[in-house]
Write a protein that holds these residues in place. Sequence first.
Motif, PDB file in Angstrom:
ATOM      1  N   SER A   1       0.830  -1.208   0.000  1.00 14.53           N
ATOM      2  CA  SER A   1       0.000   0.000   0.000  1.00 14.53           C
ATOM      3  C   SER A   1       0.868   1.263   0.000  1.00 14.53           C
ATOM      4  O   SER A   1       0.384   2.340  -0.331  1.00 14.53           O
ATOM      5  N   GLY A   2       2.126   1.123   0.341  1.00 17.93           N
ATOM      6  CA  GLY A   2       3.094   2.218   0.293  1.00 17.93           C
ATOM      7  C   GLY A   2       4.440   1.655  -0.130  1.00 17.93           C
ATOM      8  O   GLY A   2       4.628   0.434  -0.166  1.00 17.93           O
TER       9      GLY A   2
ATOM     10  N   GLN B   1       8.000   1.555  -7.568  1.00 17.73           N
ATOM     11  CA  GLN B   1       7.198   2.581  -8.224  1.00 17.73           C
ATOM     12  C   GLN B   1       5.727   2.466  -7.878  1.00 17.73           C
ATOM     13  O   GLN B   1       5.253   1.403  -7.505  1.00 17.73           O
ATOM     14  N   ARG B   2       5.052   3.573  -8.006  1.00 21.80           N
ATOM     15  CA  ARG B   2       3.613   3.622  -7.783  1.00 21.80           C
ATOM     16  C   ARG B   2       2.922   3.153  -9.058  1.00 21.80           C
ATOM     17  O   ARG B   2       3.297   3.556 -10.162  1.00 21.80           O
TER      18      ARG B   2
ATOM     19  N   VAL C   1      -1.254   1.415  -5.774  1.00 25.36           N
ATOM     20  CA  VAL C   1      -0.376   0.589  -4.948  1.00 25.36           C
ATOM     21  C   VAL C   1       1.063   0.804  -5.400  1.00 25.36           C
ATOM     22  O   VAL C   1       1.326   1.395  -6.449  1.00 25.36           O
ATOM     23  N   TYR C   2       2.004   0.324  -4.606  1.00 26.63           N
ATOM     24  CA  TYR C   2       3.421   0.408  -4.943  1.00 26.63           C
ATOM     25  C   TYR C   2       3.934  -0.987  -5.239  1.00 26.63           C
ATOM     26  O   TYR C   2       3.548  -1.954  -4.572  1.00 26.63           O
TER      27      TYR C   2
END
Length: 138
Positions: free
Chosen positions: A76-77, A116-117, A124-125
């Motif tokens: 999520s990060g 990366q996003r 999400v990442y």
Amino acid sequence: MTPAPVPTLPLVDGILAVLRAAVPEDVVVGCAGVPPGTEPPYVVLYPDTGNEARAEETLDGATPTDLYYQLTCVGSGPEQAIWLANLTTIALLTTMPTVAGQRPRLALREGSQPVQRDDDAGGVYIATAQYLTRTQPL
């Protein structure tokens, strides 16, 4: 008579078992995808179907098989994606998959990309890396 190449599906299953043992129970580990609606963190294994490593043929005529694959760790990060990538990388580089009738070697990390996003997947990442696992018949 040259032995037949080893099937790669049992090796894929062995790699999935290594990954599942390396992550917390609530982290989904999928092969070529995850069920719709799966929330991060999760990891996806994208294997190829294997290639014969003819240059590495043994004296008894056995030909090892190289399995190339990508691991995509989703968080999520960025910190969560990196955390999951660290867990899975350590497992792949230090744990031998168990495969009946085969002698797999430890994975080699062939490359990776920056975290990366992914806005197309809901923001999400992702952390991706490519690996090689060689196996040969017993």
